[in-house]
Design a protein around this motif. Structure first.
Motif, short mmCIF file in Angstrom:
data_model
loop_
_atom_site.label_atom_id
_atom_site.label_comp_id
_atom_site.label_asym_id
_atom_site.label_seq_id
_atom_site.Cartn_x
_atom_site.Cartn_y
_atom_site.Cartn_z
N VAL A 15 0.86 -1.18 0.00
CA VAL A 15 0.00 0.00 0.00
C VAL A 15 0.90 1.23 0.00
CG1 VAL A 15 -1.82 1.26 1.21
CG2 VAL A 15 -1.77 -1.24 1.30
N PHE A 16 0.63 2.15 -0.91
CA PHE A 16 1.36 3.40 -0.97
C PHE A 16 0.47 4.51 -0.43
CE2 PHE A 16 3.19 0.63 -4.13
CZ PHE A 16 4.56 0.82 -3.97
N MET A 17 0.89 5.10 0.70
CA MET A 17 0.15 6.21 1.31
C MET A 17 0.65 7.52 0.71
SD MET A 17 -1.49 4.57 3.83
CE MET A 17 -2.00 5.82 5.03
N LYS A 18 -0.18 8.56 0.78
CA LYS A 18 0.21 9.89 0.26
C LYS A 18 0.85 9.73 -1.11
CE LYS A 18 1.48 11.05 4.99
NZ LYS A 18 2.64 11.09 5.87
N VAL A 19 0.18 9.00 -1.97
CA VAL A 19 0.75 8.59 -3.24
C VAL A 19 0.86 9.76 -4.21
CG1 VAL A 19 -1.42 7.92 -4.36
CG2 VAL A 19 0.64 6.61 -4.83
N ASN A 20 0.24 10.88 -3.86
CA ASN A 20 0.25 12.06 -4.75
C ASN A 20 1.65 12.55 -5.09
OD1 ASN A 20 0.33 12.83 -1.95
ND2 ASN A 20 -0.08 14.94 -2.53
N THR A 21 2.58 12.41 -4.14
CA THR A 21 3.93 12.97 -4.36
C THR A 21 4.78 12.12 -5.32
OG1 THR A 21 4.72 11.76 -2.41
CG2 THR A 21 4.08 14.05 -2.08
N ILE A 22 4.39 10.87 -5.53
CA ILE A 22 5.25 10.01 -6.36
C ILE A 22 4.48 9.29 -7.46
CG2 ILE A 22 6.95 9.52 -4.55
CD1 ILE A 22 5.54 6.70 -4.32
N PHE A 23 3.26 9.70 -7.71
CA PHE A 23 2.41 8.87 -8.56
C PHE A 23 2.99 8.55 -9.94
CE2 PHE A 23 -0.95 7.75 -11.47
CZ PHE A 23 -1.52 6.70 -10.78
N ASP A 24 3.46 9.56 -10.66
CA ASP A 24 3.90 9.29 -12.03
C ASP A 24 5.12 8.36 -12.07
OD1 ASP A 24 1.80 10.65 -13.07
OD2 ASP A 24 2.89 12.51 -13.47
N ARG A 25 6.04 8.56 -11.14
CA ARG A 25 7.22 7.68 -11.07
C ARG A 25 6.80 6.25 -10.71
NH1 ARG A 25 11.22 6.97 -6.90
NH2 ARG A 25 10.22 8.58 -5.66
#
Lengths: 233, 233
Positions: free
Chosen positions: B174-184
């Motif tokens: 599970v990736f939390m606060k995924v907004n900062t790394i989504f494209d990568r």
């Protein structure tokens, strides 16, 4: 067709049910209660009994034993799914109660999988619950994770390499069902100098709760199935 | 001396509060409400407002901004702890409300740490809550883990190597606060053939909830802070 609710009833304290879980259990005509054997008490049932809402007349008990024989296991799950379907088919909603959260190591996962393969049209709604991990951390007052930290949850009898890898790479590691590997795990934690960072929690939020910080004293003990270890670096 | 309750108010739906959280919030004379800035609404507050229990008169708002400057951040936390202590010292119990679970990426962790270092005698009790992970899995109807499976939770801006390692070794990540790394992250998931095993969940159990299974379409979007990604192999 009725809807099958997978209802998390939390870690043990009846007050840790959600308002939604209580409402759903009050409204549905049937509550499916998983138990390990005919003669066993069901932990999930004992939690909802604590609410004193007189559910007794709508309980349907379902035996789901823990077996190594996968074929036998599948037979029990199929029987459970069939029993549930009989009610849904008649248009009755039903709630399957699950200790903790239904989708986090819950027996609900297996039953719903069988049910969905025989009846893909089944309507499912999950009522999430407080998991034993969050409850154990609360009782021990130890953070699980914060900011950009990472956490791993390992369950059952894992390879030593897997355990070491998790302990090296993650800020917090939680070991579920730690009873099967405790002595071996203790050795690894000692070697890695993490023994003092470990907290053992058994049956959290119940009357049988035990929190042990000096985990060395548990060596050789026969531990409870409902016990976990939090290692917080 | 009063007791400080860290109260998890669940992921968003007011019905996902526990019975205990509701009781504690009803009983305490003061409720501490964290908010990012004076002018912002507090998400935790909006959840308990949904219960319509007329808490308004006992709310004490505490500004806890998200800052990169660690010194400034510490000042805000110290001020929060001082404000809380003023009440506890007078013998008043107080509840600090926290979205999800207080010890799982909660702002409560920081405040209590500062409070305990100035006043080690502080009485703390945590009321665990349903975390966004369990709630997101429930809404997406995807198991988090079962039997002897392992799960990893990664938060924020992680190294590519850390992400790959978790995706290789764990059954569910599970990736939390995924907004900062989504494209990568999307690139890594594509390479590892895991894109189709991924589900994006934003603000689960609220009116702004969004569940996306075809995650490729989110590429380049500005995503919400309260969003996570479940990768289930």
């Amino acid at each position: 067709m009725g809807c099958l609710y997978g209802v998390g009833v939390g870690p043990g304290d009846p007050e840790l049910l959600t308002l939604k879980a209580r409402r759903v259990l009050t409204e549905v005509p049937v509550i499916f209660v998983p138990k390990k054997a005919e003669e066993n008490e069901s932990i999930a049932e004992s939690i909802i009994s604590g609410l004193a809402l007189h559910f007794e007349s709508k309980l349907v008990r379902i035996v789901l034993p823990m077996l190594r024989n996968k074929h036998k296991l599948q037979e029990y799950r199929q029987r459970a799914a069939d029993m549930i379907w009989q009610h849904l088919e008649l248009g009755q909603d039903g709630a399957f109660i699950n200790v903790g959260d239904p989708l986090f190591y819950g027996s609900f996962i297996h039953v719903v999988k069988v049910l969905q393969s025989s009846h893909p049209e089944t309507k499912i709604e999950i009522v999430p619950g407080v998991s034993s991990i969050n409850a154990a951390a609360a009782r021990a007052v130890v953070p699980l994770a914060s900011d950009d930290e990472n956490i791993a949850v390992l369950s059952g009898d894992q390879k030593t390499e897997t355990i070491r890898n998790a302990l090296e790479k993650f800020d917090t590691v939680v070991f579920m069902k730690v009873n099967t590997i405790f002595d071996r795990l203790l050795g690894i934690l000692e070697e890695m100098n993490l023994k003092d960072k470990s907290i053992y929690v058994r049956r959290c939020t119940t009357e049988a709760e035990e929190i042990v910080r000096d985990i060395g004293r548990l060596q050789g003990d026969k531990l409870d199935y409902f016990s976990l270890l939090i290692v917080r670096k």
